[in-house]
Scaffold this motif. Sequence first.
Motif, PDB file in Angstrom:
ATOM      1  N   LYS A   1      -5.581 -10.068 -18.797  1.00  0.00           N
ATOM      2  CA  LYS A   1      -5.877 -10.660 -17.492  1.00  0.00           C
ATOM      3  C   LYS A   1      -6.405  -9.611 -16.523  1.00  0.00           C
ATOM      4  N   TYR A   2      -5.823  -8.416 -16.564  1.00  0.00           N
ATOM      5  CA  TYR A   2      -6.303  -7.335 -15.697  1.00  0.00           C
ATOM      6  C   TYR A   2      -7.770  -7.003 -15.994  1.00  0.00           C
TER       7      TYR A   2
ATOM      8  N   MET B   1      -1.226  -5.250  -8.546  1.00  0.00           N
ATOM      9  CA  MET B   1      -1.354  -6.020  -9.776  1.00  0.00           C
ATOM     10  C   MET B   1      -0.271  -7.085  -9.904  1.00  0.00           C
TER      11      MET B   1
ATOM     12  N   ILE C   1      -0.905 -10.600 -11.479  1.00  0.00           N
ATOM     13  CA  ILE C   1      -1.196 -10.723 -12.907  1.00  0.00           C
ATOM     14  C   ILE C   1      -0.076 -11.466 -13.625  1.00  0.00           C
TER      15      ILE C   1
ATOM     16  N   GLN D   1      -9.975  -9.789 -14.696  1.00  0.00           N
ATOM     17  CA  GLN D   1     -10.067  -9.780 -13.238  1.00  0.00           C
ATOM     18  C   GLN D   1     -10.972  -8.662 -12.741  1.00  0.00           C
TER      19      GLN D   1
ATOM     20  N   ALA E   1      -1.047  -9.446 -20.127  1.00  0.00           N
ATOM     21  CA  ALA E   1      -1.219  -8.879 -18.788  1.00  0.00           C
ATOM     22  C   ALA E   1      -2.411  -7.918 -18.773  1.00  0.00           C
TER      23      ALA E   1
ATOM     24  N   PHE F   1      -0.867 -17.176 -18.385  1.00  0.00           N
ATOM     25  CA  PHE F   1      -1.616 -16.158 -17.640  1.00  0.00           C
ATOM     26  C   PHE F   1      -2.969 -16.678 -17.154  1.00  0.00           C
TER      27      PHE F   1
END
Length: 604
Positions: A47-48, A1, A4, A51, A44, A78
Amino acid sequence: MSDIWPRRPRSWQEAALATYVAHLQQDFLAAVCPGGGKTVFALAVAKYLLQQGKIKKVIVVSPTEALTRQWCDKAAEFGVSLDPDCNVKAPFQHPRQFVGISVTYQAVAVPGAAHALCNALNMYSAFVILDEVHHTGEDKAWGDAVLWAFDLARYRLLLTGTPKRSDTAKIAFATYHVGPDGRQYIHRDYTYGTGRGVRDFVIRRTDCRFYDAEVKEIPYGEEITISRNLSEALRRDDVSDLLRAVMAPDSGWLYVLMQSVHKELMAIRRTVPDAGCLILADNQDKAEAYADIVKRTTGCEATVVISKDDKAKEKLDAFAHTRDPYIIAVRMVSEGVDIPRLRVLVYLTRTKTELFFAQATARVVRISNERDTDPAVIFMPSLPVLQELAQGLEDDVVHEIAALEREHASADADTARPSPPPAESAGTNSTYPATLPEAEPSDFSSIEVGPGGQMSLLPSTISIDNVALQQTLLGTNVHEPYQHYQAQDVIDRYGYPQTFIGPIRQMISDGLVAAPGSQQTTVPPEEPPPAIMADYRVRAHLRNELEALARRIARQHMNDNFTGVRNQINRETGAYAQYGNIDQLKAGNVYAKEWLLRLTGTAR
């Protein structure tokens, strides 16, 4: 990760993200101390989830309009583009580059907004970030709207720096458990408290200065005078009366206080040139009067920010990016407002709740530079209620640090520091006294206060409450005398304020500051990433440019038919003000410039 994060995260942010990913539950509450960096952690997570394809949309809800834009600016780092200007009743009808929206709780509570958001979440899998979610427990309208609007969200992240401890006002989507005392307490999925933040040098310790004054009251029609000290005010009416006296703009107390504030701020600015001071006021009249006092006592102009001022946001943004020393605010610089260079707080408001006090002090504890971890300085009237609030925050810090030390006792034993030299030899070789000199009091003359001279300040001393100050600065850690002398040497050599004695001593002990006579290896600072402008700011700039071009064409060549000019540009390029994306707006500007050149050439 690792892909990220736009920059190296703090250790707790990495740990919190790992905890979130491991559980991946619908509702997750993170209690993070103000200034700890919960925004970065939340983005974060967003974004994870994007994704991994678990969500399609991101919604951020925060208490103020200024915060909605701060979220958008940070999200741009981000690669997550949020729209702060959306129509909440049609939330996802915006240009394609936006993957979500940033709105206020007040906007969600507008009639029809919660229903529209609920319908939108029925069509899109969404991740909802509820910033400062404790507000949903304080305001029933906000709480009800949030429960309705985001009931169908795929994931909800609840963020707060001041979670409620009891069930007097329940937070939306939070879960509670019954404590040993039979009361219900909020369940936290991840906690990063003030003590941990102080220990990790993520936020600053607070150095609280309590200034006392003797007040003389002359009741109308009577000749008897009653003298009372601020520090002796116990009843609510006492507190209100005395605060009204000392906070009056024409009281001599403020002039003496500002001299001390300015002296401390200038000392900090020797090493931090852009350090700023925040003065909290009750209302607009007092704020403007305080600005005049600042000008008279310091020679500096103060920025005044008032919630009713249409240009308040622009003033806040301008102050954050300048080196101006003073800003005076009335209910504007509150929770979430990020001006990391603020280092000094002057608490001149009659609001005395624990929540507001924590939010106010949080404005000056943020650490943006790892090499600048000195304490924040807070100036306050010496009232028992404020002393209790300050001591409560300090007790929480000490308690949490003590608990952390107990948890990591075995690890600390493995990395124990070498034993220091005997205290006797260090004391013999040192030229510094064993104790610090106490602060010198300063006198001021009597000044009439209030209508008809009803209240006045007697000639007296304004003194720092040394007991509370010493508890805050020195903490409870046992230290050797030689460390104290080394810290004093650092202060004398580099001109630091004397109040830094405790933190410098602790940093020498922790190996973060080189002791005099030793060689310190410096680590080069990490290069900051290039600034990224959020999409909503780019769109706003392009829209303004296009509007100016269209008005020029209409005024000079189309008999002021602005609507006709704008419609033609829209048809040719798709550069609609509301729905046009960045590429379309750029194309619209190119088209308008070429059109204007053709018209200008024809006119010639």
